[in-house]
Enzyme design. Sequence first.
Site, short mmCIF file in Angstrom:
data_model
loop_
_atom_site.label_atom_id
_atom_site.label_comp_id
_atom_site.label_asym_id
_atom_site.label_seq_id
_atom_site.Cartn_x
_atom_site.Cartn_y
_atom_site.Cartn_z
N ASP A 96 41.27 21.47 12.00
CA ASP A 96 40.83 20.27 12.22
C ASP A 96 38.70 21.34 12.34
O ASP A 96 39.44 21.93 11.62
CB ASP A 96 40.65 19.81 13.87
CG ASP A 96 39.57 18.27 13.76
OD1 ASP A 96 39.19 17.84 12.88
OD2 ASP A 96 38.72 19.05 14.98
N SER A 97 38.28 20.48 12.25
CA SER A 97 37.11 20.55 11.66
C SER A 97 36.17 20.90 12.03
O SER A 97 34.97 21.32 12.18
CB SER A 97 35.73 19.14 11.25
OG SER A 97 35.73 18.36 11.96
N TYR B 39 32.92 17.36 9.40
CA TYR B 39 33.36 16.73 7.93
C TYR B 39 32.64 15.48 7.70
O TYR B 39 33.28 15.27 6.42
CB TYR B 39 34.76 16.53 7.82
CG TYR B 39 35.30 18.09 7.63
CD1 TYR B 39 34.43 19.61 8.20
CD2 TYR B 39 37.08 17.88 7.81
CE1 TYR B 39 35.60 20.40 8.06
CE2 TYR B 39 37.22 20.13 8.02
CZ TYR B 39 36.84 20.63 7.71
OH TYR B 39 37.15 21.94 7.99
N CYS C 298 43.01 16.38 11.43
CA CYS C 298 41.94 15.61 11.22
C CYS C 298 41.66 14.25 10.15
O CYS C 298 42.21 14.67 9.70
CB CYS C 298 41.10 16.80 10.37
SG CYS C 298 39.41 15.83 10.22
N GLU D 267 30.95 18.33 20.08
CA GLU D 267 31.27 19.63 19.39
C GLU D 267 30.56 19.96 20.72
O GLU D 267 29.53 21.60 20.79
CB GLU D 267 30.91 19.30 18.73
CG GLU D 267 31.65 19.57 17.07
CD GLU D 267 32.89 20.76 17.28
OE1 GLU D 267 33.03 21.90 17.56
OE2 GLU D 267 34.07 19.36 17.09
N CYS E 27 39.74 8.93 15.07
CA CYS E 27 39.02 10.27 15.00
C CYS E 27 39.55 11.05 15.71
O CYS E 27 39.54 10.93 16.92
CB CYS E 27 37.50 10.55 15.06
SG CYS E 27 36.81 11.99 15.39
N HIS F 34 38.60 13.61 17.61
CA HIS F 34 37.79 14.26 18.52
C HIS F 34 37.05 12.28 19.94
O HIS F 34 36.78 13.71 20.73
CB HIS F 34 36.76 14.10 18.07
CG HIS F 34 36.09 15.39 17.21
ND1 HIS F 34 36.38 15.82 16.02
CD2 HIS F 34 35.48 17.02 17.79
CE1 HIS F 34 35.85 17.30 16.13
NE2 HIS F 34 35.73 17.44 16.51
N1 DGL Z 1 38.34 15.05 14.46
C1 DGL Z 1 38.12 14.65 12.64
C2 DGL Z 1 38.76 13.60 12.18
O1 DGL Z 1 40.03 13.30 12.91
C3 DGL Z 1 36.76 14.54 12.14
C4 DGL Z 1 35.85 14.58 12.12
C5 DGL Z 1 34.45 15.36 11.66
O2 DGL Z 1 34.49 16.33 11.73
O3 DGL Z 1 33.48 14.58 11.22
O4 DGL Z 1 38.41 12.53 11.83
#
Ligand code: DGL
Length: 246
Positions: free
Chosen positions: A6-7, A38, A69, A147, A179, A181
């Site tokens: 993941d990012s 990302y 991600c 983050e 997402c 996160h």
């Molecule tokens: N966790 C990521 C997702 O599921 C991306 C978060 C990011 O880096 O913007 O989209």
Amino acid sequence: MIGVFDSGIGGLTVLADLERELPDERLVYVGDRAHCPYGGRPAEEIVARTFAIADELVAEGATMLVVACNTATIAAIAPLRERHALPVVGIEPAVKPAVARSRSRVVGVLATEGALGGAKFNGLVAEHRGDAEVLRQPCPGLVDRIESGDLDGPQTRALVERFVGPLIAAGADTLVLGCTHYPLVRDLIAEAAGPGVTLVDPGAAIAKRARALLADAGALAPGPGSVELRATDGSDLWPLYRLLSR
Ligand code: DGL
């Protein structure tokens, strides 16, 4: 070995589901925190980062990749599958199960700008929306708050309220956590949404899919399983992962 990435820390929510589902596998996780988020990056950059991480994991012997991600899945899973001839499991905003669950026939999708922006997400909505209205809510800044480790402070809470409020006001009774996160601030999202709103997180379904693919190929590992965590900025992911994998 299954390579998961993941990012940043978001994919750890998926990793915890994978470890529960596949306790005998060797799982190697890469969080690309040096390049996070990302969500606001052009697709070519996301593809380049995805290739860099995937190439490394494949060179180390990965037999499956899990793109934990949504943003990277949407931008890069097709070229990634062309590049590497191994099973690649991705995660996309769970529009289909959300539409199936909604009674009000209004579904809200919380995701990054990158995930919501492209033709791939439009296609997903066109395929699964049926008679429901699917509202897109980009959440710029939220991944940065998460983050930074602020999972329940006033700034994160204010952002969540700003993003969730309009969806509820528009009649959404089902919200997609689009997402990886966002499950880390699930309680804040649930609070902002209020009672009677369902939150849909596809992490567990992705882990089941990975298991099914391995089982069908007769490739389930005999164990013992293990987890290795890496972050491209050198940070330690274990304190958070320990909390998630309890
Ligand atoms: N966790 C990521 C997702 O599921 C991306 C978060 C990011 O880096 O913007 O989209």
